[in-house]
Design an enzyme around this catalytic site. Structure first.
Site, PDB file in Angstrom:
ATOM      1  N   PHE A 150      38.356  42.815  36.217  1.00 37.85           N
ATOM      2  CA  PHE A 150      37.200  42.991  37.116  1.00 37.85           C
ATOM      3  C   PHE A 150      37.606  43.134  38.578  1.00 37.85           C
ATOM      4  CE2 PHE A 150      37.732  38.417  37.846  1.00 37.85           C
ATOM      5  CZ  PHE A 150      37.430  38.310  39.187  1.00 37.85           C
ATOM      6  N   LYS A 174      38.988  51.257  29.126  1.00 40.51           N
ATOM      7  CA  LYS A 174      38.001  50.197  28.859  1.00 40.51           C
ATOM      8  C   LYS A 174      37.996  49.302  30.104  1.00 40.51           C
ATOM      9  CE  LYS A 174      37.128  46.397  27.905  1.00 40.51           C
ATOM     10  NZ  LYS A 174      36.351  45.523  28.841  1.00 40.51           N
ATOM     11  N   GLU A 177      33.760  44.622  31.881  1.00 40.10           N
ATOM     12  CA  GLU A 177      32.311  44.679  31.665  1.00 40.10           C
ATOM     13  C   GLU A 177      31.545  44.077  32.844  1.00 40.10           C
ATOM     14  OE1 GLU A 177      34.595  42.913  30.287  1.00 40.10           O
ATOM     15  OE2 GLU A 177      33.904  41.005  29.425  1.00 40.10           O
ATOM     16  N   CYS A 282      45.321  39.567  42.210  1.00 35.85           N
ATOM     17  CA  CYS A 282      46.504  39.064  41.497  1.00 35.85           C
ATOM     18  C   CYS A 282      47.659  38.855  42.458  1.00 35.85           C
ATOM     19  CB  CYS A 282      46.910  40.033  40.403  1.00 35.85           C
ATOM     20  SG  CYS A 282      47.414  41.606  41.062  1.00 35.85           S
TER      21      CYS A 282
END
Ligand code: NAD
Length: 498
Positions: A150, A174, A177, A282
């Site tokens: 995300f 992908k 979400e 990160c």
């Protein structure tokens, strides 16, 4: 009516076969802004079939024509960068300037991929043996799955897709979400750039979609970025199913401040590296290791700068936005409680801070702990929020040992005026990306991005030369074209170079 986000298959939006979906929030208001379809296995099948069907033609498209698509994509992305940034801020919450920076770093990878002609060159050795020539070539792998987190909804897909596509692969992305709309905007731009239908597809969803990709017989390569437990799972599962995998995981990035450092520069860096994007990077600095006697002065300078930070809606020119979801905000706040309970000294408490935004947003202000011990959960765990810990060390050696004992090895920074000490640190530290007086040392696009230890599973890093290596298979051709000599020259001995 809430906006519905669908998949993107075969060059156009595609409804889901399933009726599962998730809510997408505006983190600055707490309101649902859209619903996103969660792919079923059959949705993933359709996307992979579309990528597989498109692959041979795209592979056989000349490098010149592939490069032209990349150049057009680069121009469109640069022209629409502000739109992409707005979409990121609306679903992730990071401030607009930070979202624009993310798009810019993604754009740099597109620009690197525009050099496909140079990057995809093989080698050639004439007369490797008498009358024998050898050459190597790079061919695409096939269908590449990209599974992204995300925290960089545009940049992480752009770390991978441009190079996969430049090398002649087709892609199924992908995205997370939690903030899926940036991926759809990228899909539209690829189509507008003239990328053939099916070369870039997007499926949304959760574990069902990921598992279907990891085990699909028509997926050849998997690039994953996310948390360490899922990275490890993805690496294991996809490898077992015969795919090449690069799985980038979580981090705990240390910034070592030596006694001779410029403390104002170090304090600026700690605040920028710790609280930019609300610590949801990160490469965020989450642990400052102050080598005595500088800790007291450094903590004072850091907390003075934190008092200046404006927290609020990312569209209102603030310094730091909300966290991505309510659940994540609550989890990060739990770590603040745990740090207090464990006996760390809470210097700045971000809980309940005033914000320039809707009270329903997922807020948590910048938080600073001092005197943190390595056994405390605020140090051992990746918090992924605006919580900065200061640990005190008595020497360079103690600081280095602390960094090297950590399970993660993504990024680190050293602040010093001593070139010899910096050189020693970059040699001795067991971390993949090192900054010298640079807090967030994300490599430029023509180097590669990747950590060590629990921060990366696999042996090939993201983008740069490693990206080309990951998305191509090499082939070596040995050939002899000799003049016809009458009679036989049969020889059963092992070929040697003569
Ligand atoms: P995450 O691991 O929760 O999710 C990453 C992706 O995996 C998402 O697409 C998600 O849908 C999917 N996923 C989640 N749970 C799954 C499961 N059980 N099975 C299969 N798939 C699953 O990570 P996140 O919260 O989206 O992102 C934050 C994490 O990503 C942090 O740990 C951060 O350090 C890491 N990260 C690492 C890098 C890097 O380069 N090393 C870069 C960005 C983010």
């Amino acid at each position: 009516m809430t906006r519905a986000i669908t998949h993107w298959i075969g060059g156009k939006p595609s409804d889901s076969d399933a009726d599962r979906s998730g809510s997408v929030y505006d983190p600055a208001t707490g309101q649902v802004s859209a619903t996103v379809a969660f792919a079923s296995e059959s949705d993933v099948d359709r996307a992979v079939a579309s990528a597989r069907e498109a692959f041979p033609r795209w592979r056989d498209t000349s490098i010149a024509n592939r490069t032209r698509v990349l150049f057009r994509f680069r121009e469109l992305l640069a022209a629409r960068a502000d739109d992409v940034a707005r979409v990121i801020t609306a679903e992730h919450g990071k401030v607009l300037s930070d979202a624009a920076g993310e798009v810019q770093r993604g754009l740099e990878v597109v620009e690197f991929a525009c050099g496909a002609g140079q990057l995809l060159k093989g080698g050639h050795s004439e007369n490797a043996s008498t009358g024998v020539d050898v050459h190597s070539l790079r061919q695409p792998v096939g269908v590449a799955a990209i599974i992204s987190p995300f925290n960089f909804p545009a940049m992480v897909p752009l770390w991978f897709a441009p190079l996969a596509i430049a090398a002649g692969n087709s892609v199924v992305l992908k995205p997370s979400e939690k903030d899926p709309s940036a991926a759809m905007l990228l899909a539209e731009l690829w189509a507008e750039a003239g990328l053939p239908d099916g070369v870039f597809n997007v499926v949304h969803g959760d574990k069902v979609a990921v598992d279907a990709l990891l085990t699909h017989s028509d997926v050849d390569a998997v690039s994953f970025v996310g948390s360490t437990p899922i990275a490890q799972y993805v690496y294991r599962t996809a490898s077992e199913h015969g795919k090449r995998v690069q799985a980038l995981g979580g981090a705990k990035n240390h910034m070592v401040v030596l006694p001779d450092a410029d403390l104002d520069l170090a304090a600026d860096a700690a605040v920028a590296g710790g609280f930019g994007s609300a610590g949801e990077r990160c490469m965020a600095i989450s642990a400052v290791v102050a080598v005595e006697p500088v800790a007291d002065a450094l903590v004072e300078k850091i907390s003075a700068r934190m008092a200046e930070l404006r927290v609020g809606d990312g569209r209102r020119n603030c310094d730091m936005g909300p966290l991505v979801t309510e659940a994540h905000r609550d989890k990060v706040a739990t770590y603040v409680d745990a740090g207090v309970a464990a006996g760390a000294s809470l210097v700045v408490d971000g809980r309940g801070q005033d914000v320039d935004g809707d009270p329903g947003g997922f807020w948590l202000g910048p938080t600073l702990f001092d005197s943190v011990e390595p056994s405390m959960s605020i140090y051992t765990d990746e918090i992924f929020g605006p919580v900065l810990s200061v640990l005190r060390a008595d020497s360079y050696e103690e600081a280095l040992a602390l960094v090297n004992a950590n399970q993660y090895g993504n990024g680190t920074a050293i602040f010093t005026r001593d070139g010899g000490a910096a050189r020693r640190y970059q040699h001795e530290v067991e971390v993949g990306m090192v900054g010298v007086n640079v807090p967030v040392p994300v490599p430029v696009a023509y180097y590669s991005f990747g950590g060590w230890k629990s921060s990366l599973f696999g042996d090939v890093h993201a983008y740069g030369p490693d990206g080309i290596q990951f998305y191509t298979r090499t082939k070596v051709v040995t050939s002899r074209w000799h003049e016809h000599v009458p009679g036989s020259a049969l020889d059963l001995s092992f070929p040697s170079t003569t």
